[in-house]
Motif scaffolding. Structure first.
Motif, PDB file in Angstrom:
ATOM      1  N   SER A   1     -15.071  19.374 -12.078  1.00  0.00           N
ATOM      2  CA  SER A   1     -14.056  18.769 -11.216  1.00  0.00           C
ATOM      3  C   SER A   1     -14.527  17.395 -10.755  1.00  0.00           C
ATOM      4  O   SER A   1     -15.723  17.175 -10.559  1.00  0.00           O
ATOM      5  N   VAL A   2     -13.567  16.506 -10.595  1.00  0.00           N
ATOM      6  CA  VAL A   2     -13.810  15.189 -10.004  1.00  0.00           C
ATOM      7  C   VAL A   2     -12.873  15.089  -8.812  1.00  0.00           C
ATOM      8  O   VAL A   2     -11.660  15.238  -8.955  1.00  0.00           O
ATOM      9  N   ARG A   3     -13.446  14.843  -7.637  1.00  0.00           N
ATOM     10  CA  ARG A   3     -12.635  14.740  -6.417  1.00  0.00           C
ATOM     11  C   ARG A   3     -12.712  13.310  -5.895  1.00  0.00           C
ATOM     12  O   ARG A   3     -13.786  12.716  -5.863  1.00  0.00           O
ATOM     13  N   LYS A   4     -11.550  12.832  -5.457  1.00  0.00           N
ATOM     14  CA  LYS A   4     -11.538  11.469  -4.923  1.00  0.00           C
ATOM     15  C   LYS A   4     -10.405  11.302  -3.920  1.00  0.00           C
ATOM     16  O   LYS A   4      -9.425  12.027  -3.937  1.00  0.00           O
ATOM     17  N   ARG A   5     -10.602  10.306  -3.068  1.00  0.00           N
ATOM     18  CA  ARG A   5      -9.541   9.842  -2.172  1.00  0.00           C
ATOM     19  C   ARG A   5      -9.070   8.526  -2.773  1.00  0.00           C
ATOM     20  O   ARG A   5      -9.859   7.585  -2.916  1.00  0.00           O
ATOM     21  N   ARG A   6      -7.793   8.481  -3.144  1.00  0.00           N
ATOM     22  CA  ARG A   6      -7.237   7.307  -3.821  1.00  0.00           C
ATOM     23  C   ARG A   6      -6.256   6.605  -2.885  1.00  0.00           C
ATOM     24  O   ARG A   6      -5.362   7.227  -2.322  1.00  0.00           O
ATOM     25  N   THR A   7      -6.443   5.287  -2.747  1.00  0.00           N
ATOM     26  CA  THR A   7      -5.501   4.450  -2.010  1.00  0.00           C
ATOM     27  C   THR A   7      -4.824   3.538  -3.025  1.00  0.00           C
ATOM     28  O   THR A   7      -5.447   2.593  -3.523  1.00  0.00           O
ATOM     29  N   PRO A   8      -3.561   3.841  -3.371  1.00  0.00           N
ATOM     30  CA  PRO A   8      -2.873   3.033  -4.382  1.00  0.00           C
ATOM     31  C   PRO A   8      -2.103   1.862  -3.767  1.00  0.00           C
ATOM     32  O   PRO A   8      -1.595   1.948  -2.647  1.00  0.00           O
ATOM     33  N   PHE A   9      -2.033   0.792  -4.527  1.00  0.00           N
ATOM     34  CA  PHE A   9      -1.271  -0.397  -4.168  1.00  0.00           C
ATOM     35  C   PHE A   9      -0.424  -0.794  -5.374  1.00  0.00           C
ATOM     36  O   PHE A   9      -0.832  -0.585  -6.513  1.00  0.00           O
ATOM     37  N   THR A  10       0.728  -1.389  -5.105  1.00  0.00           N
ATOM     38  CA  THR A  10       1.489  -2.026  -6.168  1.00  0.00           C
ATOM     39  C   THR A  10       1.517  -3.513  -5.855  1.00  0.00           C
ATOM     40  O   THR A  10       1.542  -3.918  -4.688  1.00  0.00           O
ATOM     41  N   CYS A  11       1.505  -4.299  -6.916  1.00  0.00           N
ATOM     42  CA  CYS A  11       1.376  -5.734  -6.738  1.00  0.00           C
ATOM     43  C   CYS A  11       2.103  -6.452  -7.865  1.00  0.00           C
ATOM     44  O   CYS A  11       1.912  -6.115  -9.038  1.00  0.00           O
ATOM     45  N   GLN A  12       2.895  -7.415  -7.532  1.00  0.00           N
ATOM     46  CA  GLN A  12       3.511  -8.299  -8.521  1.00  0.00           C
ATOM     47  C   GLN A  12       2.615  -9.527  -8.645  1.00  0.00           C
ATOM     48  O   GLN A  12       2.285 -10.163  -7.648  1.00  0.00           O
TER      49      GLN A  12
ATOM     50  N   ILE B   1      -2.963  -1.109  -8.458  1.00  0.00           N
ATOM     51  CA  ILE B   1      -4.360  -1.317  -8.087  1.00  0.00           C
ATOM     52  C   ILE B   1      -4.728  -0.163  -7.165  1.00  0.00           C
ATOM     53  O   ILE B   1      -3.984   0.148  -6.236  1.00  0.00           O
ATOM     54  N   THR B   2      -5.862   0.472  -7.443  1.00  0.00           N
ATOM     55  CA  THR B   2      -6.274   1.586  -6.594  1.00  0.00           C
ATOM     56  C   THR B   2      -7.690   1.358  -6.090  1.00  0.00           C
ATOM     57  O   THR B   2      -8.511   0.724  -6.747  1.00  0.00           O
ATOM     58  N   ILE B   3      -7.927   1.891  -4.913  1.00  0.00           N
ATOM     59  CA  ILE B   3      -9.276   1.978  -4.368  1.00  0.00           C
ATOM     60  C   ILE B   3      -9.597   3.467  -4.332  1.00  0.00           C
ATOM     61  O   ILE B   3      -8.872   4.250  -3.726  1.00  0.00           O
ATOM     62  N   ASP B   4     -10.663   3.835  -5.037  1.00  0.00           N
ATOM     63  CA  ASP B   4     -11.047   5.237  -5.159  1.00  0.00           C
ATOM     64  C   ASP B   4     -12.388   5.478  -4.488  1.00  0.00           C
ATOM     65  O   ASP B   4     -13.373   4.796  -4.793  1.00  0.00           O
ATOM     66  N   GLU B   5     -12.423   6.456  -3.575  1.00  0.00           N
ATOM     67  CA  GLU B   5     -13.672   6.937  -2.996  1.00  0.00           C
ATOM     68  C   GLU B   5     -13.989   8.239  -3.716  1.00  0.00           C
ATOM     69  O   GLU B   5     -13.384   9.267  -3.419  1.00  0.00           O
ATOM     70  N   VAL B   6     -14.894   8.172  -4.683  1.00  0.00           N
ATOM     71  CA  VAL B   6     -15.173   9.297  -5.564  1.00  0.00           C
ATOM     72  C   VAL B   6     -16.371  10.076  -5.032  1.00  0.00           C
ATOM     73  O   VAL B   6     -17.457   9.512  -4.847  1.00  0.00           O
ATOM     74  N   GLU B   7     -16.140  11.364  -4.808  1.00  0.00           N
ATOM     75  CA  GLU B   7     -17.193  12.238  -4.288  1.00  0.00           C
ATOM     76  C   GLU B   7     -18.388  12.235  -5.243  1.00  0.00           C
ATOM     77  O   GLU B   7     -18.236  12.489  -6.436  1.00  0.00           O
TER      78      GLU B   7
ATOM     79  N   GLN C   1       0.846  -1.192   0.000  1.00  0.00           N
ATOM     80  CA  GLN C   1       0.000   0.000   0.000  1.00  0.00           C
ATOM     81  C   GLN C   1       0.881   1.240   0.000  1.00  0.00           C
ATOM     82  O   GLN C   1       1.817   1.350   0.787  1.00  0.00           O
ATOM     83  N   GLU C   2       0.563   2.159  -0.905  1.00  0.00           N
ATOM     84  CA  GLU C   2       1.248   3.443  -0.967  1.00  0.00           C
ATOM     85  C   GLU C   2       0.453   4.446  -0.123  1.00  0.00           C
ATOM     86  O   GLU C   2      -0.586   4.119   0.433  1.00  0.00           O
ATOM     87  N   THR C   3       0.932   5.672  -0.058  1.00  0.00           N
ATOM     88  CA  THR C   3       0.272   6.724   0.718  1.00  0.00           C
ATOM     89  C   THR C   3      -1.044   7.143   0.064  1.00  0.00           C
ATOM     90  O   THR C   3      -1.096   7.334  -1.153  1.00  0.00           O
ATOM     91  N   ASP C   4      -2.090   7.268   0.882  1.00  0.00           N
ATOM     92  CA  ASP C   4      -3.375   7.762   0.376  1.00  0.00           C
ATOM     93  C   ASP C   4      -3.196   9.137  -0.234  1.00  0.00           C
ATOM     94  O   ASP C   4      -2.344   9.919   0.209  1.00  0.00           O
TER      95      ASP C   4
END
Length: 188
Positions: A108-119, A127-133, A27-30
């Motif tokens: 405008s599109v606003r979101k909170r993105r939680t990125p992941f890297t995966c092998q 892979i990202t999880i996006d909470e889109v306003e 998990q990378e930084t939100d």
């Protein structure tokens, strides 16, 4: 490079987080992201299936062009993204310059993105999880690929999505979904 991605409505965030942990995803930084999309002065991006935006991630700024989507299961398109000076002032100045050149802010599109890297299967996925306003929770699986690798990248994303239990990709952008939602609520 071409962006190859699939996006899914996410029903169970906890289950996906558990699956990502089992895959050894990092998990990378939100990130808090704001994308300001523009219309072109003489070309209708809705008809050409292109997009032009300025993205703010915290104080970082980027300008992005996205070419038309190719007709595949995954969303495959040319993407060119360049960083420019950080800060709110630089964001506002570029917005003003684009307006002076005939571009118009669309939405405008606003979101909170939680990125992941995966092998997975010898490929590096984002892979990202996006909470889109205004829309809800989504997951995206993405690879970057050269033209000659597109079919393999597309197949790899389809396989990983199925492994993660995601089987109904959404080809519409967040911008498109928001505009569609506003159009529907305006006609009600």
């Amino acid at each position: 490079m071409l962006e190859v991605e699939q996006k899914f409505l996410l029903a169970d965030k906890t289950a996906l987080l558990d699956q990502l942990a089992q895959l050894g995803a990092t998990q990378e930084t939100d990130q808090e992201q704001e994308d300001l999309y523009f219309t072109h002065p003489v070309r209708n991006f809705a008809e050409t299936d292109e997009a032009f935006r300025i993205r703010r991630i915290g104080s970082e700024n980027r300008v992005t062009y996205k070419g038309p989507k190719r007709n595949t299961v995954s969303k495959i398109r040319k993407e060119i993204e360049l960083a420019f000076e950080s800060g709110q002032s630089a964001f506002e100045q570029l917005t003003e310059m684009l307006e002076l050149l005939g571009f118009h802010p669309l939405r405008s599109v606003r979101k909170r993105r939680t990125p992941f890297t995966c092998q997975h299967q010898q490929r590096a996925f984002e892979i990202t999880i996006d909470e889109v306003e205004g829309l809800g929770l989504f997951a995206e699986i993405e690879l970057l690929a050269e033209e000659s690798e597109l079919q393999e990248a597309d197949n790899a994303i389809i396989e990983l999505a199925a492994y993660l239990g995601m089987t109904h990709p959404i080809r519409t952008s967040y911008l498109g979904m928001l505009i569609e939602k506003e159009t529907q609520s305006g006609s009600d």
